[in-house]
Design a protein around this motif. Sequence first.
Motif, short mmCIF file in Angstrom:
data_model
loop_
_atom_site.label_atom_id
_atom_site.label_comp_id
_atom_site.label_asym_id
_atom_site.label_seq_id
_atom_site.Cartn_x
_atom_site.Cartn_y
_atom_site.Cartn_z
N PHE A 2 0.84 -1.19 0.00
CA PHE A 2 0.00 0.00 0.00
C PHE A 2 0.88 1.24 0.00
O PHE A 2 1.72 1.41 0.88
CB PHE A 2 -0.91 -0.01 1.23
N GLN A 3 0.69 2.07 -0.99
CA GLN A 3 1.44 3.32 -1.19
C GLN A 3 2.94 3.06 -1.34
O GLN A 3 3.77 3.81 -0.83
CB GLN A 3 1.16 4.31 -0.06
N ILE A 4 3.26 1.99 -2.04
CA ILE A 4 4.65 1.70 -2.39
C ILE A 4 4.72 1.70 -3.91
O ILE A 4 4.02 0.92 -4.56
CB ILE A 4 5.10 0.34 -1.82
N ASP A 5 5.54 2.60 -4.45
CA ASP A 5 5.63 2.74 -5.90
C ASP A 5 6.35 1.57 -6.54
O ASP A 5 5.90 1.03 -7.54
CB ASP A 5 6.33 4.06 -6.27
N ASP A 6 7.49 1.18 -5.98
CA ASP A 6 8.30 0.12 -6.58
C ASP A 6 8.09 -1.19 -5.80
O ASP A 6 8.83 -1.51 -4.88
CB ASP A 6 9.78 0.53 -6.57
#
Length: 122
Positions: A56-60
Amino acid sequence: MQESKRQKQVAGLLNEEMNAIFQKLGLSMIGGGMVSISGVKVTPDLLEARFYLSFFQIDDKESALKKIEDRHHEIKKELTASVRHQLRSMPVLKFFADDTLDHVFKMEEIFRKIEEDRKNNG
Protein backbone atom coordinates in the motif's frame (compact mmCIF):
# COMPACT_ATOMS: atom_id res chain seq x y z
CA MET A 1 -8.89 -28.77 -5.00
CA GLN A 2 -10.13 -27.67 -1.61
CA GLU A 3 -7.71 -27.01 1.23
CA SER A 4 -7.66 -29.54 4.05
CA LYS A 5 -8.28 -28.59 7.66
CA ARG A 6 -4.58 -29.07 8.44
CA GLN A 7 -3.53 -26.84 5.53
CA LYS A 8 -5.81 -24.09 6.83
CA GLN A 9 -4.47 -24.50 10.38
CA VAL A 10 -0.85 -24.31 9.27
CA ALA A 11 -1.58 -21.34 6.98
CA GLY A 12 -3.30 -19.51 9.86
CA LEU A 13 -0.42 -20.20 12.21
CA LEU A 14 2.18 -19.06 9.66
CA ASN A 15 0.16 -15.94 8.85
CA GLU A 16 -0.11 -14.94 12.51
CA GLU A 17 3.56 -15.58 13.27
CA MET A 18 4.78 -13.94 10.06
CA ASN A 19 2.83 -10.75 10.84
CA ALA A 20 4.59 -10.56 14.20
CA ILE A 21 7.97 -11.19 12.53
CA PHE A 22 7.35 -8.47 9.93
CA GLN A 23 6.62 -6.04 12.77
CA LYS A 24 9.70 -7.14 14.72
CA LEU A 25 12.06 -6.89 11.74
CA GLY A 26 10.59 -3.62 10.48
CA LEU A 27 9.35 -5.12 7.22
CA SER A 28 5.77 -3.91 7.59
CA MET A 29 6.85 -0.39 6.59
CA ILE A 30 9.07 -0.07 3.53
CA GLY A 31 9.82 3.16 1.72
CA GLY A 32 7.06 5.10 3.44
CA GLY A 33 4.45 2.52 2.46
CA MET A 34 2.89 -0.42 4.17
CA VAL A 35 3.39 -4.13 3.54
CA SER A 36 0.85 -6.63 4.79
CA ILE A 37 0.29 -10.32 4.34
CA SER A 38 -2.94 -10.70 2.42
CA GLY A 39 -2.93 -14.46 2.36
CA VAL A 40 -1.02 -17.68 2.97
CA LYS A 41 -1.45 -20.85 0.98
CA VAL A 42 0.17 -24.11 2.04
CA THR A 43 0.64 -27.02 -0.36
CA PRO A 44 -1.17 -30.29 0.51
CA ASP A 45 2.12 -31.93 1.56
CA LEU A 46 2.85 -28.95 3.87
CA LEU A 47 6.30 -28.55 2.30
CA GLU A 48 5.77 -25.11 0.76
CA ALA A 49 4.11 -21.96 2.10
CA ARG A 50 3.25 -19.16 -0.30
CA PHE A 51 2.87 -15.72 1.25
CA TYR A 52 0.93 -13.15 -0.76
CA LEU A 53 2.00 -9.63 0.15
CA SER A 54 -0.10 -6.54 -0.35
CA PHE A 55 1.76 -3.25 -0.90
CA PHE A 56 0.00 0.00 0.00
CA GLN A 57 1.44 3.32 -1.19
CA ILE A 58 4.65 1.70 -2.39
CA ASP A 59 5.63 2.74 -5.90
CA ASP A 60 8.30 0.12 -6.58
CA LYS A 61 6.73 -3.17 -5.51
CA GLU A 62 9.47 -5.27 -7.08
CA SER A 63 12.10 -3.48 -5.02
CA ALA A 64 10.08 -3.92 -1.82
CA LEU A 65 9.59 -7.63 -2.58
CA LYS A 66 13.35 -7.94 -3.22
CA LYS A 67 14.10 -6.37 0.19
CA ILE A 68 11.91 -8.99 1.83
CA GLU A 69 13.45 -11.83 -0.19
CA ASP A 70 16.95 -10.56 0.69
CA ARG A 71 16.07 -11.10 4.36
CA HIS A 72 14.60 -14.55 3.67
CA HIS A 73 17.16 -16.36 5.86
CA GLU A 74 16.54 -14.06 8.81
CA ILE A 75 12.75 -14.36 8.39
CA LYS A 76 12.89 -18.16 8.19
CA LYS A 77 15.12 -18.35 11.28
CA GLU A 78 12.66 -16.24 13.30
CA LEU A 79 9.67 -18.19 12.01
CA THR A 80 11.30 -21.55 12.72
CA ALA A 81 12.02 -20.49 16.29
CA SER A 82 8.44 -19.36 16.86
CA VAL A 83 6.66 -22.44 15.41
CA ARG A 84 9.12 -25.20 16.28
CA HIS A 85 6.71 -26.78 18.79
CA GLN A 86 3.73 -26.74 16.40
CA LEU A 87 5.29 -28.01 13.15
CA ARG A 88 7.54 -31.00 12.55
CA SER A 89 9.32 -29.41 9.61
CA MET A 90 9.49 -25.90 8.29
CA PRO A 91 7.98 -25.42 4.85
CA VAL A 92 9.87 -23.61 2.09
CA LEU A 93 8.82 -19.96 2.17
CA LYS A 94 7.93 -18.17 -1.05
CA PHE A 95 6.82 -14.57 -1.35
CA PHE A 96 4.57 -13.15 -4.06
CA ALA A 97 3.11 -9.71 -4.69
CA ASP A 98 -0.67 -9.76 -4.36
CA ASP A 99 -2.09 -7.44 -6.99
CA THR A 100 -5.72 -7.87 -5.94
CA LEU A 101 -5.93 -4.26 -4.70
CA ASP A 102 -4.67 -3.01 -8.07
CA HIS A 103 -7.41 -4.96 -9.83
CA VAL A 104 -10.03 -3.63 -7.41
CA PHE A 105 -8.97 -0.03 -8.07
CA LYS A 106 -8.99 -0.63 -11.85
CA MET A 107 -12.46 -2.18 -11.71
CA GLU A 108 -13.78 0.68 -9.58
CA GLU A 109 -12.39 3.16 -12.12
CA ILE A 110 -14.04 1.27 -14.99
CA PHE A 111 -17.39 1.22 -13.16
CA ARG A 112 -17.05 4.93 -12.38
CA LYS A 113 -16.48 5.68 -16.09
CA ILE A 114 -19.45 3.53 -17.11
CA GLU A 115 -21.66 5.34 -14.62
CA GLU A 116 -20.48 8.74 -15.91
CA ASP A 117 -21.18 7.67 -19.50
CA ARG A 118 -24.70 6.56 -18.52
CA LYS A 119 -25.40 9.90 -16.86
CA ASN A 120 -24.04 11.85 -19.84
CA ASN A 121 -25.87 9.81 -22.46
CA GLY A 122 -29.11 9.40 -20.92
